[in-house]
Design a protein around this motif. Structure first.
Motif, short mmCIF file in Angstrom:
data_model
loop_
_atom_site.label_atom_id
_atom_site.label_comp_id
_atom_site.label_asym_id
_atom_site.label_seq_id
_atom_site.Cartn_x
_atom_site.Cartn_y
_atom_site.Cartn_z
N SER A 51 67.55 90.34 32.74
CA SER A 51 67.43 91.67 33.34
C SER A 51 66.56 91.53 34.58
N THR A 52 66.97 92.17 35.67
CA THR A 52 66.22 92.06 36.92
C THR A 52 65.71 93.43 37.35
N TYR A 53 64.59 93.43 38.05
CA TYR A 53 63.95 94.66 38.50
C TYR A 53 63.50 94.48 39.95
N GLY A 54 63.87 95.43 40.79
CA GLY A 54 63.49 95.36 42.20
C GLY A 54 64.68 94.96 43.06
N PRO A 55 64.42 94.67 44.33
CA PRO A 55 63.11 94.62 44.99
C PRO A 55 62.50 96.01 45.19
N ASP A 56 61.21 96.13 44.91
CA ASP A 56 60.46 97.37 45.11
C ASP A 56 59.47 97.18 46.24
N VAL A 57 59.44 98.12 47.16
CA VAL A 57 58.54 98.04 48.31
C VAL A 57 57.29 98.86 48.02
N THR A 58 56.12 98.22 48.15
CA THR A 58 54.84 98.89 47.96
C THR A 58 53.96 98.62 49.18
N ILE A 59 52.76 99.18 49.16
CA ILE A 59 51.80 98.96 50.24
C ILE A 59 50.66 98.10 49.71
N ARG A 60 50.34 97.05 50.44
CA ARG A 60 49.21 96.22 50.08
C ARG A 60 47.91 96.86 50.57
N ALA A 61 46.79 96.41 49.98
CA ALA A 61 45.49 96.91 50.42
C ALA A 61 45.20 96.54 51.86
N ASP A 62 45.84 95.47 52.39
CA ASP A 62 45.63 95.11 53.79
C ASP A 62 46.61 95.84 54.72
N LEU A 63 47.34 96.84 54.17
CA LEU A 63 48.27 97.72 54.89
C LEU A 63 49.56 97.03 55.29
N ARG A 64 49.80 95.83 54.81
CA ARG A 64 51.13 95.23 54.97
C ARG A 64 52.03 95.74 53.85
N TYR A 65 53.32 95.64 54.08
CA TYR A 65 54.27 95.99 53.03
C TYR A 65 54.44 94.80 52.09
N GLN A 66 54.65 95.11 50.81
CA GLN A 66 54.89 94.06 49.83
C GLN A 66 56.16 94.39 49.06
N VAL A 67 56.98 93.37 48.85
CA VAL A 67 58.21 93.51 48.08
C VAL A 67 58.05 92.74 46.77
N ASP A 68 58.27 93.42 45.65
CA ASP A 68 58.13 92.82 44.33
C ASP A 68 59.50 92.69 43.66
N PHE A 69 59.70 91.58 42.99
CA PHE A 69 60.93 91.35 42.23
C PHE A 69 60.54 90.64 40.93
N SER A 70 61.21 91.02 39.84
CA SER A 70 60.94 90.36 38.57
C SER A 70 62.24 90.18 37.79
N ALA A 71 62.26 89.15 36.97
CA ALA A 71 63.40 88.88 36.09
C ALA A 71 62.86 88.58 34.70
N VAL A 72 63.53 89.10 33.70
CA VAL A 72 63.15 88.86 32.31
C VAL A 72 64.30 88.17 31.60
N ILE A 73 64.02 87.00 31.03
CA ILE A 73 65.03 86.23 30.30
C ILE A 73 64.92 86.61 28.82
N ARG A 74 66.03 86.93 28.21
CA ARG A 74 66.00 87.38 26.82
C ARG A 74 65.36 86.33 25.91
N ARG A 75 64.67 86.81 24.90
CA ARG A 75 63.93 85.91 24.00
C ARG A 75 64.85 84.92 23.30
N SER A 76 66.11 85.27 23.15
CA SER A 76 67.04 84.36 22.47
C SER A 76 67.35 83.12 23.30
N GLU A 77 67.01 83.18 24.60
CA GLU A 77 67.29 82.06 25.49
C GLU A 77 66.05 81.18 25.64
N PRO A 78 66.17 79.86 25.43
CA PRO A 78 65.03 78.97 25.68
C PRO A 78 64.68 78.97 27.17
#
Length: 446
Positions: A51-78
């Motif tokens: 399962s994938t999530y993002g890309p999500d655009v947020t604001i960093r504390a240094d005022l640059r933009y940050q893009v976050d992406f994450s992936a979750v591999i199911r527990r059944s998969e090594p």
């Protein structure tokens, strides 16, 4: 045909060592065998359940933009042999980064192994190319994600970041020892704390927060925001460092206000008038003390500021502070009056600017307070930035400074703060071009 042959060869190269029982390859060795053919083919594939999530655009504390992406591999998969390879390209497919190679964390979460990716980006339109690869059996996923970071027209913040790359993959800092981690806010503090209780709690919780440098680390230091001017410009940042009175004994909201204030003040500390000065005054309204009095912001150490903010007692209030509660408004009025008086000399051939930062303050003695008067010799420009815990709380500081016709910003999220800061910075740049006339002239929005 050529792409397909290259794709097959790439997969074989990556899977070869693991399948033959050879020693586990390093991430650098894997990077040298990136299956570019999977990206060149341009077709998404999913052979490994994820399962994938993002890309999500947020604001960093240094005022640059940050893009976050994450992936979750199911527990059944090594997940021991999984690697995620990523790069960012422009919309024409030209690579803007080297390939980033990521392995799952050592301990899978309740949903499965997680792979996290973050990048600092400048405004533009991009595409994220991803390959998830199993080095043991040769299975792989291919995914393409388009994302856009919008830019305001004539954004001076973007101009100050021109020497930075368009995209920079960020790294995670080393984990903190358990004893050094800040304790999380208690849920009970959120639900039962405060005079209004649970009915307003969701309205008070901020809509977003910055992705601070403690979360993801950049190799580049925060860039300054220079201000060039022919005439001297004096910038005075005045901030209420203590949380609003109604929240002082609610741990969750106190910590939120403190963290917000640190990031906001760090942004303003990067303003650099080339002809003039920027000074900081920090006030503790609970105990009616001035912790910083016209301190040059260049000399203000971030850790020193953080310690001063955290050192304001809120869990218990002294009898002396309780006795002074009814005079908080008159105390703050006198502070503002003194600061304006000390800055009058800056109006002689130059410009004076005040930036007030607070969380919407209400005073018990508000009825007895008269607004500040505008002197004939000096009419400074005033900006009022409110970062409220409760957006509907009364604002008695706004009444005090009303004769100065302040430009007021309510910031309840970090995109709103970045926009407010952008507007203030654009005004300051315009002040530099207008010279001494700015003591009597309002600068319009960019």
């Amino acid at each position: 045909m050529r792409i397909t042959r290259f794709l097959t060869l790439s997969v074989v190269l990556l899977a070869g060592n693991a399948a033959s029982g050879a020693q586990r390859e390093s991430l650098e060795e894997i990077r040298d065998k990136v299956p570019y053919g999977l990206w060149l083919e341009g077709r998404e594939t999913e052979q490994i359940p994820w399962s994938t999530y993002g890309p999500d655009v947020t604001i960093r504390a240094d005022l640059r933009y940050q893009v976050d992406f994450s992936a979750v591999i199911r527990r059944s998969e090594p997940s021991n042999n999984l690697v995620l390879m990523a790069r960012v390209v422009d919309r024409q497919g030209r690579p803007l980064t080297k390939v980033q190679v990521i392995e799952p964390g050592p301990a899978p979460g309740p949903l499965g192994a997680s792979l996290l990716l973050a990048a600092a980006v400048r405004s533009g339109r991009y595409a994220l190319n991803l390959v998830l690869f199993d080095r043991m059996n040769g299975k792989y996923n291919v995914k393409f994600e388009n994302f856009e970071v919008p830019a305001a027209p004539n954004d001076p913040l973007e101009d100050s970041l021109r020497d930075l790359p368009l995209v920079e993959f960020l790294t995670k800092p080393a984990p903190q020892p358990a004893q050094d981690r800040p304790s999380p806010p208690l849920l009970m503090d959120i639900i039962f704390g405060g005079p209004t209780g649970i009915r307003d709690v969701f309205r008070r919780i901020p809509r977003s927060r910055p992705a601070g440098s403690r979360d993801w680390v950049s190799t580049f230091s925060p860039r300054p925001f220079p201000i060039s001017s022919t005439a001297p410009i004096e910038i005075n940042v005045i901030s209420v460092l203590s949380p609003p009175e109604e929240f002082v004994q609610q741990k969750f909201f106190v910590e939120h206000y403190r963290a917000t204030l640190r990031n906001v003040l760090n942004a303003f500390s990067r303003l650099e008038p080339r002809n003039g000065a920027i000074r900081f005054t920090g006030v503790d309204l609970i105990h009616q003390t001035v912790l910083f009095d016209r301190t040059p912001m260049k000399a203000l150490d971030p850790e020193q500021l953080a310690q001063a903010i955290a050192g304001i007692p809120t869990a218990t209030i002294t009898l002396d502070a309780l006795a002074k509660q009814t005079a908080r408004g008159s105390f703050f009025r006198s502070v503002l009056e003194q600061q304006i008086s000390k800055s009058e000399g800056g109006c002689a051939g130059g410009a004076v600017v005040f930036i007030l930062i607070d969380g919407r303050e209400s005073f018990k003695d508000a009825r007895d307070l008269s607004p500040l008067s505008v002197g004939r010799a000096c009419r400074p420009l005033v900006y009022h930035l409110r970062a409220p815990i409760d957006p509907l709380a009364a604002d008695h500081i706004g009444r005090l400074i009303k004769p100065f016709n302040p430009k007021t910003f309510d910031v309840e999220s970090w995109p709103e703060f970045r926009d407010a800061f952008r507007r203030i910075y654009a005004d300051l740049l315009a002040i530099g071009n207008l010279g001494t006339e700015t003591n009597f002239l309002r600068v319009t929005d960019p």
